[in-house]
Design an enzyme around this catalytic site. Structure first.
Site, PDB file in Angstrom:
ATOM      1  N   HIS A   1       0.778  -1.158  -0.038  1.00  0.00           N
ATOM      2  CA  HIS A   1       0.027  -0.042   0.180  1.00  0.00           C
ATOM      3  C   HIS A   1       0.816   1.072   0.132  1.00  0.00           C
ATOM      4  O   HIS A   1       2.006   1.382   0.672  1.00  0.00           O
ATOM      5  CB  HIS A   1      -0.823  -0.065   1.255  1.00  0.00           C
ATOM      6  CG  HIS A   1      -1.685   1.539   1.381  1.00  0.00           C
ATOM      7  ND1 HIS A   1      -2.849   1.671   0.787  1.00  0.00           N
ATOM      8  CD2 HIS A   1      -1.462   2.422   2.230  1.00  0.00           C
ATOM      9  CE1 HIS A   1      -3.220   2.914   1.178  1.00  0.00           C
ATOM     10  NE2 HIS A   1      -2.384   3.373   2.030  1.00  0.00           N
TER      11      HIS A   1
ATOM     12  N   SER B   1       0.491   5.563   0.090  1.00  0.00           N
ATOM     13  CA  SER B   1      -0.551   6.795   0.110  1.00  0.00           C
ATOM     14  C   SER B   1       0.511   8.012   0.764  1.00  0.00           C
ATOM     15  O   SER B   1       1.555   7.931   1.445  1.00  0.00           O
ATOM     16  CB  SER B   1      -1.443   6.379   1.339  1.00  0.00           C
ATOM     17  OG  SER B   1      -2.220   7.428   1.596  1.00  0.00           O
TER      18      SER B   1
END
Length: 372
Positions: free
Chosen positions: A234, A236
């Protein structure tokens, strides 16, 4: 502070793996086992030069004994993984494979095996560096304009740094191979010289990962495959609204080496997200076109020439518009404990906020953990 003791602790473990694997005595089972004096002297000789003045001989002796007890269950795995390092410590020439090619990744893989046997150490993952001077041409202010942010007023020179570590969750899932890690990488761009708007962090990218790693030792066309990984990633920037950027990927990383040259190929599949109701919908996709700019794979290579390491990274989307990125790196010795680092980036995705913005960035500073 932790990194300061990594070298002496690793040296201690190198001594401990030379212990004979024998049945435990009653004393060992009680947790009070001590190293034989001959091995204790060897342990102290290795540990003392890097331990620092605040540790006494008594404390070093206690540390040797503690590591001997705590790592007894992992001596077998460490011994197998670090045969080359043990030979190096004894002055033997074991830097090449049967074909005469230098194994430049052997030391790093060995050190990681040592760290797996020591719960007090975090293992470096990607490069860790600090660039006090990072110049970026062609600033991207559009996202900050949309968000009505003060960062529309940016300095061209900022501070860039990356912190990347991993921890072992489980070792030897498939016999003596298959190690499961959790990793975290922080890449930050800091407007440290922009006192007019209170020196804010312009962008910080967070990248947690779950990694299943397999060491390997087979050859193809003269290249030795040393590592294969499957990663759930992930990434971000931790922002919301117009500044929000994120994506999730399943990645496969395979690493090869031959002589002083190593390279890795990392393709990925982006996990789909719902479109949502626009950029203000937190359940929607912040950047549905990110693959057009960040591509579908990353190809990296590195070449070691004496104490210098030259590296190249290429990303591409395999489309006619030929978007992607190229990054050149050069790390070089500055002192016995410090290495300089020059990084040149050209293309898309220098950070997530700039994923769709073409830029050139040049940074100069120091690197703390290198590729090998």
């Amino acid at each position: 502070m932790l990194l300061r003791y990594a070298a002496p602790l690793t040296a201690l473990l190198m001594t401990l793996i030379s212990l004979p694997l024998s049945a435990e005595t009653d004393e060992e089972e009680s947790g009070s086992a001590e190293l034989p004096e001959e091995l204790m002297v060897q342990c102290l000789k290795i540990a003392a030069p890097g331990a620092g003045g605040e540790l006494t001989i008594k404390q070093l002796r206690e540390l040797c004994n503690t590591l001997a007890r705590e790592d007894a269950n992992q001596q077998d795995a460490v011994r197998r993984a670090l045969e080359a390092l043990s030979d190096e410590a004894e002055g033997k020439d074991n830097d090449s494979d049967p074909t005469g090619n230098s194994r430049i990744l052997e030391r790093r893989l060995g050190m990681e095996a040592l760290n797996r046997a020591n719960r007090f150490l975090l293992t470096p993952h990607r490069r860790n560096y600090l660039l006090p001077v990072s110049y970026q041409e062609g600033r991207n202010i559009e996202p900050y304009t949309q968000a009505d942010s003060q960062l529309t007023d940016q300095k061209k020179i900022e501070v860039e740094f990356q912190l990347s570590v991993k921890i072992l969750i489980r070792e030897g899932i498939f016999g003596d191979n298959g190690h499961l890690y959790m990793a975290y990488t922080n890449h930050s761009l800091w407007q440290a010289y922009n006192e007019d708007i209170s020196r804010p962090f312009r962008e910080t990218n967070h990248q947690p990962e779950l990694i299943l790693s397999f060491v390997n030792d087979w050859e193809i066309f003269g290249f030795r495959n040393v590592l294969n990984e499957v990663m759930l990633t992930h990434q971000s920037n931790g922002q919301s609204g117009a500044l929000s950027r994120s994506w999730d990927r399943v990645m496969v990383n395979t690493v090869f080496e031959r002589g002083p040259f190593a390279f890795s190929f990392t393709p990925w599949y982006r996990l789909p997200e719902s479109e949502g109701d626009g950029p203000d919908d937190p359940t929607g996709d912040d950047n549905p076109d990110i693959e057009k700019y960040m591509g579908h794979f990353e190809l990296s290579g590195a070449y070691q020439r004496k104490e210098n390491i030259l590296s190249l990274m290429v990303r591409n989307n395999l489309r006619s518009d030929n978007r992607g990125a190229v990054e050149l790196g050069w790390s070089f010795p500055v002192s016995s404990t410090t290495r300089g680092y020059l990084k040149i980036f050209n293309g898309y995705g220098h950070s997530l906020i700039d994923y769709d913005h073409h830029t050139t960035a040049v940074g100069l500073g120091v690197i703390f953990t290198d590729l090998f």
